[in-house]
Motif scaffolding. Sequence first.
Motif, PDB file in Angstrom:
ATOM      1  N   THR A  27       0.855  -1.193   0.000  1.00 41.07           N
ATOM      2  CA  THR A  27       0.000   0.000   0.000  1.00 41.07           C
ATOM      3  C   THR A  27       0.887   1.237   0.000  1.00 41.07           C
ATOM      4  OG1 THR A  27      -1.974  -0.941   1.026  1.00 41.07           O
ATOM      5  CG2 THR A  27      -1.534   1.367   1.451  1.00 41.07           C
ATOM      6  N   ILE A  28       0.528   2.210  -0.823  1.00 40.90           N
ATOM      7  CA  ILE A  28       1.276   3.470  -0.903  1.00 40.90           C
ATOM      8  C   ILE A  28       0.422   4.562  -0.280  1.00 40.90           C
ATOM      9  CG2 ILE A  28       2.404   5.117  -2.446  1.00 40.90           C
ATOM     10  CD1 ILE A  28       2.727   2.859  -4.466  1.00 40.90           C
ATOM     11  N   GLU A  29       0.955   5.217   0.740  1.00 43.33           N
ATOM     12  CA  GLU A  29       0.200   6.227   1.473  1.00 43.33           C
ATOM     13  C   GLU A  29       0.883   7.588   1.377  1.00 43.33           C
ATOM     14  OE1 GLU A  29      -1.986   4.707   5.176  1.00 43.33           O
ATOM     15  OE2 GLU A  29      -0.121   3.558   5.193  1.00 43.33           O
ATOM     16  N   HIS A  30       0.050   8.615   1.327  1.00 44.48           N
ATOM     17  CA  HIS A  30       0.533   9.998   1.312  1.00 44.48           C
ATOM     18  C   HIS A  30      -0.142  10.761   2.455  1.00 44.48           C
ATOM     19  CE1 HIS A  30       2.050   9.178  -2.764  1.00 44.48           C
ATOM     20  NE2 HIS A  30       0.874   8.624  -3.002  1.00 44.48           N
ATOM     21  N   TYR A  31       0.665  11.438   3.250  1.00 49.36           N
ATOM     22  CA  TYR A  31       0.140  12.226   4.356  1.00 49.36           C
ATOM     23  C   TYR A  31       0.285  13.707   3.988  1.00 49.36           C
ATOM     24  CZ  TYR A  31       0.408   7.794   6.812  1.00 49.36           C
ATOM     25  OH  TYR A  31       0.261   6.484   7.167  1.00 49.36           O
ATOM     26  N   LEU A  32      -0.845  14.373   3.878  1.00 51.79           N
ATOM     27  CA  LEU A  32      -0.874  15.749   3.384  1.00 51.79           C
ATOM     28  C   LEU A  32      -1.327  16.701   4.492  1.00 51.79           C
ATOM     29  CD1 LEU A  32      -2.723  14.966   0.020  1.00 51.79           C
ATOM     30  CD2 LEU A  32      -0.273  14.880   0.479  1.00 51.79           C
ATOM     31  N   GLN A  33      -0.489  17.671   4.805  1.00 51.52           N
ATOM     32  CA  GLN A  33      -0.827  18.714   5.770  1.00 51.52           C
ATOM     33  C   GLN A  33      -1.210  19.961   4.984  1.00 51.52           C
ATOM     34  OE1 GLN A  33      -0.783  18.279   9.246  1.00 51.52           O
ATOM     35  NE2 GLN A  33      -1.907  20.205   9.236  1.00 51.52           N
ATOM     36  N   ILE A  34      -2.469  20.382   5.105  1.00 52.89           N
ATOM     37  CA  ILE A  34      -3.010  21.440   4.264  1.00 52.89           C
ATOM     38  C   ILE A  34      -3.158  22.715   5.083  1.00 52.89           C
ATOM     39  CG2 ILE A  34      -4.895  22.082   2.723  1.00 52.89           C
ATOM     40  CD1 ILE A  34      -5.631  19.086   2.643  1.00 52.89           C
TER      41      ILE A  34
ATOM     42  N   GLU B 287      -5.200  16.405   6.180  1.00 49.06           N
ATOM     43  CA  GLU B 287      -5.560  17.047   7.444  1.00 49.06           C
ATOM     44  C   GLU B 287      -5.372  18.550   7.299  1.00 49.06           C
ATOM     45  OE1 GLU B 287      -4.437  16.807  12.206  1.00 49.06           O
ATOM     46  OE2 GLU B 287      -3.750  15.261  10.804  1.00 49.06           O
ATOM     47  N   LEU B 288      -6.418  19.304   7.605  1.00 52.20           N
ATOM     48  CA  LEU B 288      -6.374  20.754   7.452  1.00 52.20           C
ATOM     49  C   LEU B 288      -5.883  21.404   8.735  1.00 52.20           C
ATOM     50  CD1 LEU B 288      -8.768  19.790   5.389  1.00 52.20           C
ATOM     51  CD2 LEU B 288      -9.219  22.226   5.287  1.00 52.20           C
ATOM     52  N   SER B 289      -5.016  22.385   8.577  1.00 53.09           N
ATOM     53  CA  SER B 289      -4.534  23.145   9.723  1.00 53.09           C
ATOM     54  C   SER B 289      -5.609  24.112  10.191  1.00 53.09           C
ATOM     55  CB  SER B 289      -3.262  23.916   9.338  1.00 53.09           C
ATOM     56  OG  SER B 289      -2.897  24.809  10.377  1.00 53.09           O
ATOM     57  N   PRO B 290      -5.767  24.300  11.532  1.00 49.29           N
ATOM     58  CA  PRO B 290      -6.751  25.279  12.031  1.00 49.29           C
ATOM     59  C   PRO B 290      -6.308  26.716  11.818  1.00 49.29           C
ATOM     60  CG  PRO B 290      -5.527  24.337  13.842  1.00 49.29           C
ATOM     61  CD  PRO B 290      -5.090  23.597  12.617  1.00 49.29           C
ATOM     62  N   MET B 291      -5.066  26.888  11.387  1.00 48.24           N
ATOM     63  CA  MET B 291      -4.540  28.238  11.155  1.00 48.24           C
ATOM     64  C   MET B 291      -4.483  28.504   9.647  1.00 48.24           C
ATOM     65  SD  MET B 291      -4.162  28.779  14.309  1.00 48.24           S
ATOM     66  CE  MET B 291      -3.336  30.382  14.389  1.00 48.24           C
ATOM     67  N   GLN B 292      -4.405  29.764   9.291  1.00 47.72           N
ATOM     68  CA  GLN B 292      -4.245  30.130   7.903  1.00 47.72           C
ATOM     69  C   GLN B 292      -3.197  31.227   7.784  1.00 47.72           C
ATOM     70  OE1 GLN B 292      -8.264  32.261   7.091  1.00 47.72           O
ATOM     71  NE2 GLN B 292      -6.804  33.302   5.779  1.00 47.72           N
ATOM     72  N   ILE B 293      -2.595  31.292   6.615  1.00 51.55           N
ATOM     73  CA  ILE B 293      -1.596  32.325   6.330  1.00 51.55           C
ATOM     74  C   ILE B 293      -2.295  33.473   5.621  1.00 51.55           C
ATOM     75  CG2 ILE B 293       0.535  32.857   5.091  1.00 51.55           C
ATOM     76  CD1 ILE B 293       1.298  29.920   5.374  1.00 51.55           C
ATOM     77  N   LEU B 294      -2.151  34.655   6.165  1.00 49.94           N
ATOM     78  CA  LEU B 294      -2.778  35.843   5.593  1.00 49.94           C
ATOM     79  C   LEU B 294      -1.686  36.754   5.045  1.00 49.94           C
ATOM     80  CD1 LEU B 294      -5.479  37.366   5.182  1.00 49.94           C
ATOM     81  CD2 LEU B 294      -5.019  38.532   7.330  1.00 49.94           C
ATOM     82  N   ILE B 295      -1.697  36.944   3.741  1.00 51.31           N
ATOM     83  CA  ILE B 295      -0.730  37.819   3.082  1.00 51.31           C
ATOM     84  C   ILE B 295      -1.469  39.082   2.658  1.00 51.31           C
ATOM     85  CG2 ILE B 295       0.872  38.063   1.150  1.00 51.31           C
ATOM     86  CD1 ILE B 295       1.138  35.029   1.119  1.00 51.31           C
ATOM     87  N   THR B 296      -1.033  40.221   3.169  1.00 51.88           N
ATOM     88  CA  THR B 296      -1.695  41.493   2.889  1.00 51.88           C
ATOM     89  C   THR B 296      -0.816  42.340   1.997  1.00 51.88           C
ATOM     90  OG1 THR B 296      -2.754  41.412   5.066  1.00 51.88           O
ATOM     91  CG2 THR B 296      -2.794  43.525   3.905  1.00 51.88           C
ATOM     92  N   GLU B 297      -1.370  42.780   0.905  1.00 51.63           N
ATOM     93  CA  GLU B 297      -0.659  43.648  -0.022  1.00 51.63           C
ATOM     94  C   GLU B 297      -0.899  45.102   0.380  1.00 51.63           C
ATOM     95  OE1 GLU B 297      -0.532  44.671  -4.816  1.00 51.63           O
ATOM     96  OE2 GLU B 297      -2.148  43.468  -3.962  1.00 51.63           O
ATOM     97  N   ASN B 298       0.175  45.832   0.623  1.00 50.34           N
ATOM     98  CA  ASN B 298       0.078  47.222   1.074  1.00 50.34           C
ATOM     99  C   ASN B 298       0.570  48.144  -0.034  1.00 50.34           C
ATOM    100  OD1 ASN B 298      -0.705  46.435   3.772  1.00 50.34           O
ATOM    101  ND2 ASN B 298       1.431  45.817   4.071  1.00 50.34           N
ATOM    102  N   PRO B 299      -0.337  48.796  -0.748  1.00 50.83           N
ATOM    103  CA  PRO B 299       0.095  49.711  -1.813  1.00 50.83           C
ATOM    104  C   PRO B 299       0.783  50.949  -1.242  1.00 50.83           C
ATOM    105  CG  PRO B 299      -2.281  49.848  -1.487  1.00 50.83           C
ATOM    106  CD  PRO B 299      -1.806  48.714  -0.639  1.00 50.83           C
ATOM    107  N   LYS B 300       1.785  51.454  -1.937  1.00 44.81           N
ATOM    108  CA  LYS B 300       2.522  52.629  -1.474  1.00 44.81           C
ATOM    109  C   LYS B 300       1.759  53.905  -1.811  1.00 44.81           C
ATOM    110  CE  LYS B 300       7.044  50.411  -1.933  1.00 44.81           C
ATOM    111  NZ  LYS B 300       6.528  49.120  -2.392  1.00 44.81           N
ATOM    112  N   SER B 301       1.984  54.914  -0.985  1.00 44.91           N
ATOM    113  CA  SER B 301       1.288  56.188  -1.164  1.00 44.91           C
ATOM    114  C   SER B 301       1.856  56.942  -2.375  1.00 44.91           C
ATOM    115  CB  SER B 301       1.437  57.040   0.101  1.00 44.91           C
ATOM    116  OG  SER B 301       0.979  58.344  -0.126  1.00 44.91           O
ATOM    117  N   PHE B 302       0.943  57.462  -3.218  1.00 44.70           N
ATOM    118  CA  PHE B 302       1.385  58.230  -4.380  1.00 44.70           C
ATOM    119  C   PHE B 302       2.019  59.547  -3.951  1.00 44.70           C
ATOM    120  CE2 PHE B 302       0.574  61.278  -7.839  1.00 44.70           C
ATOM    121  CZ  PHE B 302       1.265  60.637  -8.863  1.00 44.70           C
ATOM    122  N   SER B 303       1.502  60.140  -2.875  1.00 37.17           N
ATOM    123  CA  SER B 303       2.077  61.403  -2.386  1.00 37.17           C
ATOM    124  C   SER B 303       3.507  61.183  -1.901  1.00 37.17           C
ATOM    125  CB  SER B 303       1.221  61.980  -1.255  1.00 37.17           C
ATOM    126  OG  SER B 303       1.155  61.073  -0.161  1.00 37.17           O
ATOM    127  N   HIS B 304       3.756  60.018  -1.316  1.00 37.69           N
ATOM    128  CA  HIS B 304       5.115  59.702  -0.879  1.00 37.69           C
ATOM    129  C   HIS B 304       6.035  59.555  -2.082  1.00 37.69           C
ATOM    130  CE1 HIS B 304       8.381  57.139   0.789  1.00 37.69           C
ATOM    131  NE2 HIS B 304       8.154  57.858   1.895  1.00 37.69           N
TER     132      HIS B 304
END
Length: 483
Positions: A378-385, A427-444
């Motif tokens: 038997t071939i098994e794969h353990y996936l952490q999502i 198996e799903l992780s109870p945590m999630q990765i949140l990537i936030t895109e921060n646009p730069k100020s045009f006035s800057h």
Amino acid sequence: MISPTKFKSVDFYRKIPRDLTEASLSGAGLSIVAALIMMLLFGMELSHYLEVNTTTAVIVDKSTDGDFLRIDFNISFPALSCEFASVDVSDVLGTNRMNITKTVRKFPIDPHLRTTGAEFHSGHGLHDINHGEEIKEEFPDGAIPFTNASFEVFSHHFPIMVVNFNAPWCYWSNRLKPSWEKAATIIKQRYDPATDGRVLLGNVDCTEEAALCRRNHIQGYPSIRIFRKGSDLREDHGHHEHESYYGDRDTDSIVKMIDGLVAPIHPETHKLALEGISNDTSKHLKKAPVAGGCRVEGYVRVKKVPGNLVISANSGAHSFDTSQMNMSHVVTHLSFGRIISRRLLTDMRRLLPYLGQSHDRLEEKAFINQHDLGANVTIEHYLQIVKTEVITRRYGQEHSVIEEYEYTAHSSVAQTYYLPVAKFHFELSPMQILITENPKSFSHFITNLCAIIGGVFTVAGILDSILHNSIRLIKKVELGKNI
């Protein structure tokens, strides 16, 4: 009214008459260098402004895509027949779904993973086959036992040959035997091979004729195959293009099926008219796989709890020799969650470095049962999502750009006492990765741009003044004048 003269007095940039200014070679060279530096710094600042500035955080999963997770897959099994390939899912909550077919497609393949035929559709429900009443009395052997040599001789002589591939240890083969032998006796009396010659029934013991069974891609017992003279050989590598019978296995059903096969054939010419077969018979017949492999593709929906996706050989009316089962496979695609379209990926190319592109960690990987491992492997794969979400802030509001599930995979092989399978434990992780895109100020950006132009202009002016005064000083010294 303010007079023009008084208004001019607030001018920050007083002008020097052109006649009082003097151009120099050093000033011209320094001005060109200053202009190039301004352009270079402007390009660097613009590139920095257009770059994606992101922040990454790990938070509790706040999924907005429902309670179910979609699993997309495309997996090739070089040694598992599409006749018996079954996709099952289960989870820790007790959900068990067996032999999913609605969203799963199966295609026969050769050992090199090339498709050898059209999509395979399951025939008669293999769990609801009628075997007739169990008969304990012995029937005269009407079916001829075939060997490898005799099979080839008879298959080129009889227009129709119906063969029962079986194994003596198989429960279902023994259930079929009384009905099969009785049907063979009836058919022999009705269509005598010596005088009629249109049909012949036979048996193949796969424990004795293993090579013959392998050549016909027999993986489950019993398998009833129909061979037609003149149409059972293909030009492509000489594969047999025969059929499998998926109907009931009682005597009356078998006899009725054979009568339907024989009816279009004239007893004198032995010419086969395939179009004359009755619908009642043909609905239980289906072309048998011309190769022993299968590509399984499609998707299933599972609950967001730990569970298993299992692909194995399954039938409620066949037995399998576990020592001969090989669950080697090649994973072409395996992903979780909704599929990201190519167009969206193209539009969001700037975000790819932050996503990691790990949602296909098993893509194009082969998992082969090596000969030194033995049988029953038997071939098994353990996936952490883990879920990854990208959020962008535009026009003062947050927008979710991409939601996807990445995973890490660990694979192993192990011998088992049961039927070998290919198992994907997720198996799903109870945590999630949140990537936030921060646009730069045009006035800057504008402020930095002004600082670049003003700063370079000022520094260049200072350098020009120092250089000009140094040249004048050198000339005075050369003329012998005192400072």
